[in-house]
Enzyme design. Structure first.
Site, short mmCIF file in Angstrom:
data_model
loop_
_atom_site.label_atom_id
_atom_site.label_comp_id
_atom_site.label_asym_id
_atom_site.label_seq_id
_atom_site.Cartn_x
_atom_site.Cartn_y
_atom_site.Cartn_z
N HIS A 31 1.03 0.28 -13.14
CA HIS A 31 1.72 -0.97 -13.47
C HIS A 31 3.22 -0.69 -13.56
O HIS A 31 3.65 0.28 -14.17
CB HIS A 31 1.19 -1.49 -14.81
CG HIS A 31 1.77 -2.81 -15.19
ND1 HIS A 31 1.35 -3.99 -14.61
CD2 HIS A 31 2.76 -3.14 -16.06
CE1 HIS A 31 2.07 -5.00 -15.13
NE2 HIS A 31 2.92 -4.50 -16.01
N GLY B 209 0.78 -1.24 0.00
CA GLY B 209 0.00 0.00 0.00
C GLY B 209 0.80 1.28 0.00
O GLY B 209 0.31 2.32 0.46
N MET C 163 -4.55 -7.44 -6.65
CA MET C 163 -4.11 -8.67 -7.33
C MET C 163 -5.26 -9.52 -7.90
O MET C 163 -5.05 -10.68 -8.24
CB MET C 163 -3.27 -9.52 -6.38
CG MET C 163 -1.99 -8.84 -5.92
SD MET C 163 -0.93 -8.32 -7.27
CE MET C 163 -0.20 -9.89 -7.68
N ASN D 155 1.57 2.97 -2.64
CA ASN D 155 0.84 3.86 -3.57
C ASN D 155 -0.42 4.40 -2.92
O ASN D 155 -0.78 5.56 -3.11
CB ASN D 155 0.50 3.12 -4.87
CG ASN D 155 1.65 3.13 -5.84
OD1 ASN D 155 2.00 4.17 -6.41
ND2 ASN D 155 2.28 1.97 -6.02
N ASP E 33 -3.91 -5.20 -18.19
CA ASP E 33 -2.85 -4.21 -18.41
C ASP E 33 -2.81 -3.68 -19.85
O ASP E 33 -1.73 -3.38 -20.38
CB ASP E 33 -1.47 -4.80 -18.04
CG ASP E 33 -1.40 -5.19 -16.57
OD1 ASP E 33 -2.05 -4.53 -15.75
OD2 ASP E 33 -0.70 -6.17 -16.25
N GLU F 156 6.70 5.68 -9.21
CA GLU F 156 5.25 5.44 -9.22
C GLU F 156 4.55 6.48 -8.36
O GLU F 156 3.46 6.95 -8.69
CB GLU F 156 4.93 4.04 -8.69
CG GLU F 156 5.32 2.92 -9.62
CD GLU F 156 4.88 1.55 -9.10
OE1 GLU F 156 3.83 1.44 -8.46
OE2 GLU F 156 5.62 0.57 -9.33
N ASN G 125 -5.26 2.09 -13.23
CA ASN G 125 -4.32 1.19 -12.56
C ASN G 125 -2.90 1.70 -12.75
O ASN G 125 -2.61 2.37 -13.74
CB ASN G 125 -4.45 -0.21 -13.18
CG ASN G 125 -3.51 -1.22 -12.53
OD1 ASN G 125 -3.34 -1.25 -11.32
ND2 ASN G 125 -2.87 -2.04 -13.36
C1 GRF Z 1 3.30 -1.47 -7.53
O1 GRF Z 1 4.55 -1.78 -8.07
C2 GRF Z 1 2.27 -1.31 -8.61
O2 GRF Z 1 2.78 -0.77 -9.79
C3 GRF Z 1 1.82 -2.72 -8.82
O3 GRF Z 1 1.81 -3.30 -7.55
C4 GRF Z 1 2.75 -2.61 -6.70
C5 GRF Z 1 2.01 -2.14 -5.49
O4 GRF Z 1 2.85 -1.61 -4.53
N1 GRF Z 1 0.55 -2.77 -9.51
P1 GRF Z 1 2.26 -0.90 -3.23
O5 GRF Z 1 1.33 -1.91 -2.56
O6 GRF Z 1 1.51 0.32 -3.67
O7 GRF Z 1 3.44 -0.58 -2.37
#
Ligand code: GRF
Length: 192
Positions: free
Chosen positions: A114, A20, A95, A22, A150, A179, A112
């Site tokens: 990626h 988490g 996921m 992000n 994706d 990101e 999303n």
């Molecule tokens: C990130 O690398 C994102 O691009 C991918 O899953 C990862 C999630 O990381 N879809 P986090 O849980 O936000 O740390």
């Protein structure tokens, strides 16, 4: 996508399955005056998602939906989202693959992030594959979610150099940092 009118922010749900980072970053962004979105819900498919702690930390409602035990899970999520007047969804390390039907209900309103330069390396283990192929660059992409994994329209990307000494751990770290710049920037791009 509609323009922002007045001060009302777009009620957003973030879907997670893991750490988490992000999510945390998006929550912080959402609190800025310039942010077009507010984060009003955190959805996870597992109570093991470490990122769920940010719900408590920031006082945001969270809900776990078990995909394995429940055939109606997407129906229940949809009802929950509608109940909470959610009109935008950010997937952040979620996921589970959402069905065509679910996506249709939020048409053009699910995005999303990626960890690759899409269309290269859809799916999992992107960094491992980039290193194995001796790629010189990797990156991260924010894209619209469609029924094809994706593959939706790209909103924004950041390109990142792979150093000779990089391994999957160092690359994951490097890309995650980018990101955290990219996701808010892509949201700003959509709504402004
Ligand atoms: C990130 O690398 C994102 O691009 C991918 O899953 C990862 C999630 O990381 N879809 P986090 O849980 O936000 O740390």
């Amino acid at each position: 996508m509609e323009k922002l009118t007045g001060l009302k922010k777009i009620r957003t749900a973030v879907f997670i399955s893991g750490t988490g980072t992000n999510l945390k970053n998006l929550i912080k962004f959402s609190k800025l005056k310039k942010s077009p979105i507010s984060i009003n819900l955190i959805i996870s498919n597992t109570n093991k998602a470490k990122g769920l702690k940010y719900a408590d930390q920031f006082g945001i409602k969270k809900k776990i939906f078990n995909f394995l035990k429940n055939n109606d899970v997407e129906k229940n999520i949809l009802a929950f989202l509608i109940n909470h007047k959610i009109s935008f969804i950010c997937l952040a390390g979620f996921m589970k693959i959402l069905s065509k039907n679910f996506i249709k209900k939020f048409n053009g309103k699910i995005i999303n992030i990626h960890p690759s330069l899409l269309p290269k390396y859809k799916g999992l283990n992107t960094h491992k594959r980039a290193i194995k192929n001796l790629d010189k660059f990797t990156g991260c992409t924010v894209h619209y979610v469609t029924a094809k994994l994706d593959s939706g329209k790209i909103i924004m990307q950041i390109k990142i150099k792979i150093a000779a000494k990089d391994n999957t751990t160092s690359l994951t770290k490097k890309v995650l940092k980018k990101e955290h710049e990219l996701y808010p920037a892509a949201i700003m791009k959509i709504f402004n």
